[in-house]
Design a protein around this motif. Structure first.
Motif, PDB file in Angstrom:
ATOM      1  N   ARG A 132       3.501  57.225  43.052  1.00  0.00           N
ATOM      2  CA  ARG A 132       4.098  55.949  42.680  1.00  0.00           C
ATOM      3  C   ARG A 132       5.261  56.261  41.743  1.00  0.00           C
ATOM      4  NH1 ARG A 132       3.076  50.370  42.467  1.00  0.00           N
ATOM      5  NH2 ARG A 132       3.908  49.339  40.615  1.00  0.00           N
ATOM      6  N   GLY A 168      -5.994  50.053  44.322  1.00  0.00           N
ATOM      7  CA  GLY A 168      -5.133  49.099  45.020  1.00  0.00           C
ATOM      8  C   GLY A 168      -4.606  47.979  44.150  1.00  0.00           C
ATOM      9  N   PRO A 171      -0.527  49.205  44.172  1.00  0.00           N
ATOM     10  CA  PRO A 171      -0.534  50.119  45.316  1.00  0.00           C
ATOM     11  C   PRO A 171       0.487  51.233  45.186  1.00  0.00           C
ATOM     12  CG  PRO A 171      -0.607  47.828  46.038  1.00  0.00           C
ATOM     13  CD  PRO A 171      -0.329  47.808  44.571  1.00  0.00           C
ATOM     14  N   ASP A 173       3.239  54.191  46.361  1.00  0.00           N
ATOM     15  CA  ASP A 173       4.352  54.177  47.310  1.00  0.00           C
ATOM     16  C   ASP A 173       4.037  55.010  48.546  1.00  0.00           C
ATOM     17  OD1 ASP A 173       5.870  52.676  45.469  1.00  0.00           O
ATOM     18  OD2 ASP A 173       6.535  54.502  44.456  1.00  0.00           O
ATOM     19  N   SER A 174       3.242  56.061  48.360  1.00  0.00           N
ATOM     20  CA  SER A 174       2.906  56.927  49.494  1.00  0.00           C
ATOM     21  C   SER A 174       1.586  57.620  49.225  1.00  0.00           C
ATOM     22  CB  SER A 174       4.013  57.961  49.724  1.00  0.00           C
ATOM     23  OG  SER A 174       4.174  58.772  48.576  1.00  0.00           O
ATOM     24  N   LYS A 185      -4.429  53.205  53.047  1.00  0.00           N
ATOM     25  CA  LYS A 185      -3.051  53.343  52.596  1.00  0.00           C
ATOM     26  C   LYS A 185      -2.526  51.981  52.155  1.00  0.00           C
ATOM     27  CE  LYS A 185      -1.944  57.141  55.800  1.00  0.00           C
ATOM     28  NZ  LYS A 185      -1.048  57.595  56.891  1.00  0.00           N
ATOM     29  N   LYS A 186      -1.821  51.958  51.001  1.00  0.00           N
ATOM     30  CA  LYS A 186      -1.242  50.717  50.461  1.00  0.00           C
ATOM     31  C   LYS A 186      -2.248  49.582  50.571  1.00  0.00           C
ATOM     32  CE  LYS A 186       3.585  51.984  51.133  1.00  0.00           C
ATOM     33  NZ  LYS A 186       4.913  51.604  51.656  1.00  0.00           N
ATOM     34  N   ASN A 188      -5.593  47.150  48.777  1.00  0.00           N
ATOM     35  CA  ASN A 188      -5.709  46.160  47.701  1.00  0.00           C
ATOM     36  C   ASN A 188      -7.146  46.170  47.179  1.00  0.00           C
ATOM     37  OD1 ASN A 188      -7.368  44.199  49.277  1.00  0.00           O
ATOM     38  ND2 ASN A 188      -5.500  44.036  50.503  1.00  0.00           N
TER      39      ASN A 188
END
Length: 362
Positions: A132, A168, A171, A173-174, A185-186, A188
């Motif tokens: 992030r 989450g 979140p 960035d990768s 991935k990404k 919540n």
């Protein structure tokens, strides 16, 4: 940036602002309540110098803390309260650490990490390439079932932000988080809760509780899908869920109907924890779980973490108090400038060595 909005700051940055504001009024008397709970060691020393300067100018300083090792550096006298009663006032130069603890709690047994916790070979969570911008970069580690994994680092190293990224709440960035082999991935918090992950946040009063709501309500928010029949709450189930945590976590309260802001810091933290334990998590993320609570309550929190580990719950434990990490964890990762830069064995590492590793500039 002096024009930054406060809610965007981390907790330790907010605390620096609050202390600076209090000192700016040139007060005749000042009350400092747990002022160092979110400060790094160099900031603590700066605060102590400011307090001593105020004392020398004739300002009355009332300093409230659970960090007993701070008292010899800052206090002339110490007064001990227990259950709302004054137990005694002593000259600091005539008292020892154990004397203060005895006044506070009677006999408190300091527990060490149990040897009977069985860490399974099974990897329950794997973090791969989590990044992030401005906070952490390319973080990789694995967590086994029943393990208590610590993350050590100085304030601003990215530990809190990493836990929030895994959960989450903010979140990444990768990168990805694998829970029992399934990739997220990404994501919540709702998806991570369903996956079996719980988070006790750094600021329990702002993010972990609704203080004006009852203990019962706060114990059941995360498990609302389990204590309702569709869209209708089942009051009987809610009461059973809440009573279970009050009993097992030994939350001190006469009734579950009183608001959480009437509880001590230690009991508030137990409510935050109980809220997540009601979801039957597989993984718990603890961000500064012992901040602002007394010695006895800390030991109770550690016992709870170990008891859950015996049941197979895996734990990631973040604390500014490096002594706690050595006491509680099976393994400790070192985080500096947003990167995992090493790993140490608590059984083979001394506190001064851990502190030196965390503060290196390389």
């Amino acid at each position: 940036n002096p024009r930054e909005v406060l809610f965007r700051l981390s907790m330790w940055q907010m605390q620096v602002v609050e202390i600076t504001k209090a000192l700016s009024f040139n007060p005749q008397a000042i009350l400092l309540d747990e002022p160092t709970s979110a400060l790094a060691q160099n900031e603590v020393q700066n605060l102590f110098e400011a307090v001593k300067a105020l004392r020398d100018q004739g300002v009355i300083v009332i300093y409230i803390t659970h960090k007993l090792h701070e008292l010899p550096q800052i206090a002339d006298t110490v007064s001990v309260l227990r259950d709302g009663q004054l137990m005694g006032t002593l000259q600091m130069k005539e008292v020892q650490h154990k004397d203060i603890i005895d006044l506070m709690f009677g006999e408190v047994k300091i527990q060490s990490r149990p040897k009977d916790i069985q860490i399974k070979d099974e990897v329950v969570m794997e973090v791969k390439g989590l990044s992030r911008e401005k906070w952490y970069k390319d973080v990789n580690f694995s967590l086994r079932r029943g393990e208590v994994l610590g993350i050590a680092g100085m304030l601003g190293s990215g530990r809190t932000e990493l836990l929030r990224g895994i959960f989450g709440a903010d979140p990444p960035d990768s990168g990805e988080v694998l829970i029992e082999g399934k990739s997220y991935k990404k994501t919540n918090p709702i998806k991570m809760k369903i996956a079996g992950v719980g988070l006790t946040p750094e600021n329990r009063q702002l993010e972990g509780l609704i203080l004006i709501h009852s203990i019962l309500d706060n114990l059941c928010y995360a498990s609302i899908d389990l204590t309702s029949n569709g869209l209708i709450e089942n009051k009987g189930k809610r009461k059973l869920f809440a009573e279970k945590q009050v009993r097992e976590l030994e939350i001190k309260t006469a009734t579950m109907d009183i608001p959480c802001n009437s509880l001590s810091g230690g009991n508030q933290q137990k409510v935050v924890l109980g809220n997540w334990l009601n979801t039957s998590p597989k993984i718990m993320l603890y961000d500064e779980p012992s901040r602002g609570i007394d010695v006895s309550a800390k030991q109770q929190i550690f016992e709870i973490i170990w008891a859950q580990a015996r049941k197979g719950i895996a734990t990631v434990f973040v604390s500014t108090e490096l002594e706690e990490l050595l006491e509680v964890c099976h393994r400790i990762l070192i985080m500096r400038h947003g990167k995992i830069v090493g790993e140490v064995d608590p059984d083979k590492t001394r506190i001064n060595e851990l502190y030196e590793i965390c503060t290196r500039g390389d």
